[in-house]
Design an enzyme around this catalytic site. Structure first.
Site, short mmCIF file in Angstrom:
data_model
loop_
_atom_site.label_atom_id
_atom_site.label_comp_id
_atom_site.label_asym_id
_atom_site.label_seq_id
_atom_site.Cartn_x
_atom_site.Cartn_y
_atom_site.Cartn_z
N TRP A 101 6.16 -25.17 39.08
CA TRP A 101 5.45 -24.18 38.26
C TRP A 101 5.72 -22.77 38.76
CZ3 TRP A 101 4.57 -26.02 33.81
CH2 TRP A 101 4.22 -27.37 33.66
N ASP A 170 -1.64 -18.51 40.33
CA ASP A 170 -1.80 -19.60 39.37
C ASP A 170 -2.68 -20.64 40.06
OD1 ASP A 170 -1.60 -21.83 37.76
OD2 ASP A 170 0.59 -21.88 37.70
N LYS A 194 -7.37 -29.14 33.65
CA LYS A 194 -7.42 -29.95 34.87
C LYS A 194 -8.81 -29.87 35.49
CE LYS A 194 -2.67 -28.67 35.16
NZ LYS A 194 -1.97 -29.92 34.86
#
Ligand SMILES: Cc1ncc(COP(=O)(O)O)c(C=O)c1O
Length: 360
Positions: A101, A170, A194
């Site tokens: 990511w 992030d 999540k």
């Protein structure tokens, strides 16, 4: 109550209490006689949800009036582009690469401006988090970007790096999983699917003074943070149901005692599973180095693919769902986000021990 334990990496398990509350209110939201799915985002009842969600988020994070919380669409992936569009301007941004990511975030920034890599964990297949002294920042970056928890590889920062520029993180897969000095960050973003509940909304927590430094000439109105900050995330139609459900999750986290209480349970949950790995004499092999282990995503392999397939299949029969690892690491992954009950993690650890007894 759910009849299975859900270990998916995201969308992921949501607290039963939250789902039940949403079910109870489904046909009559806040006494309106309408479902929250049907109500105008301009209605007072929904405005209250937006305001409460921002307040709850800041309260849980210990942040004050110098921060804003925005609820946006396009997933964390859109943030990969919005961040450089708004903040890269003529400078250079440093990226800490600890997984797929962060690489994707860097790839988007490169399209916009000048970037530099402060650390690249790719050589070791992203099995560890760098130490502070390994981070090589450029001379005068405009911001530093990091990923606090690496969902795919199962590694997590257990410290906040000192950086020469505003820090952007992030936190898609570990936000609100433990207390942190959130004030150290200029901007935090997280896809909600999540640890915050539903897919479809992305939380962006941003320091007001940092927001003020954003480029005013971003060509797309929707991709300017200021657009959303000025309109309290109601510039256009927000994902009404997702924000509503996210707020129910935030309320529930507060009821549970906030981040210190949640972190204690998260430590125990991950502990059961890591103990099963460490006590298996190599039958299960953890991907992450021990000092870099994630509390949220536990990645491990077995001697061969055949054993892993058997583990997943027998696990499913026992009600353990979503244990197949991501294709870039292979093997197995147990995601134990905030909403995974402690007994679920314990039951998985017991299953792992029993599976080893039968097959080891
Ligand atoms: C750490 C991290 N960042 C970003 C993303 C991408 O999020 P989205 O699908 O919301 O764009 C994910 C999704 O799994 C993730 O785990």
């Amino acid at each position: 109550m759910s009849s299975v334990y859900n270990f998916y990496a995201g969308p992921a398990v949501i607290f039963d209490e939250v789902l039940r509350r949403a079910e109870e209110e489904f046909f009559d939201f806040a006494g309106t006689g309408m479902s929250v799915l049907e109500i105008s985002h301009r209605a007072k009842a929904f405005d209250r949800v937006m305001i409460e969600a921002e307040t709850n988020m800041k309260e849980l994070m210990g942040l004050g009036d110098d921060y804003r919380v925005l609820f946006l669409q396009g997933g964390a992936s859109t943030q990969f582009s919005m961040i450089p569009m708004n903040f890269l301007k003529n400078g250079r941004a440093d990226y800490i690469l600890t997984g797929s990511w962060s690489k994707k975030a860097l790839a988007e920034a490169k399209k916009i401006g000048d970037t530099s890599v402060a650390f690249d964990g790719g050589d070791g297949n992203f099995s560890r988090i760098p130490k502070q002294e390994e981070l090589m920042f450029s001379a005068d970056p405009v911001y530093v970007h990091m990923t606090t928890n690496n969902t795919i590889f199962g590694t997590e920062f257990n410290y906040i790096p000192d950086t020469p520029a505003p820090l952007i993180a992030d936190m898609s897969s570990d936000i609100l999983s433990k207390p942190l000095d959130f004030q150290r960050f200029a901007l935090i973003y997280a896809g909600a699917q999540k640890n915050l509940g539903p897919a479809g909304v992305t939380a962006v927590v941003i320091r007001r003074s940092f927001l003020e430094t954003a480029d005013q000439n971003v060509p797309a109105t929707m991709l300017k943070y200021a657009t959303h900050a000025e309109k309290n995330s109601l510039y256009n139609t927000p994902p009404v149901f997702s924000v509503y459900l996210l707020n129910l999750v935030l309320r529930h986290l507060k009821d549970l005692g906030g981040l210190p209480a949640i972190a204690e349970v998260n430590q125990r949950k991950a502990g059961y599973i890591y103990d099963a790995i460490d006590g298996s004499d190599g039958f299960y092999r953890g991907h992450a180095q021990k000092d870099s282990r994630s509390l949220m995503n536990i990645t491990f392999t077995m001697a061969n693919e055949e054993s892993e397939k058997k583990f997943v299949a027998e696990g499913e029969q026992e009600g353990f769902i979503g244990l197949k690892g991501h294709r870039s690491v292979g093997g197995l992954r147990a995601s134990v986000y905030n909403a995974m009950p402690e007994e679920g993690a314990k039951a998985l650890a017991d299953f792992m021990k029993e599976f080893m007894r039968k097959n080891g």
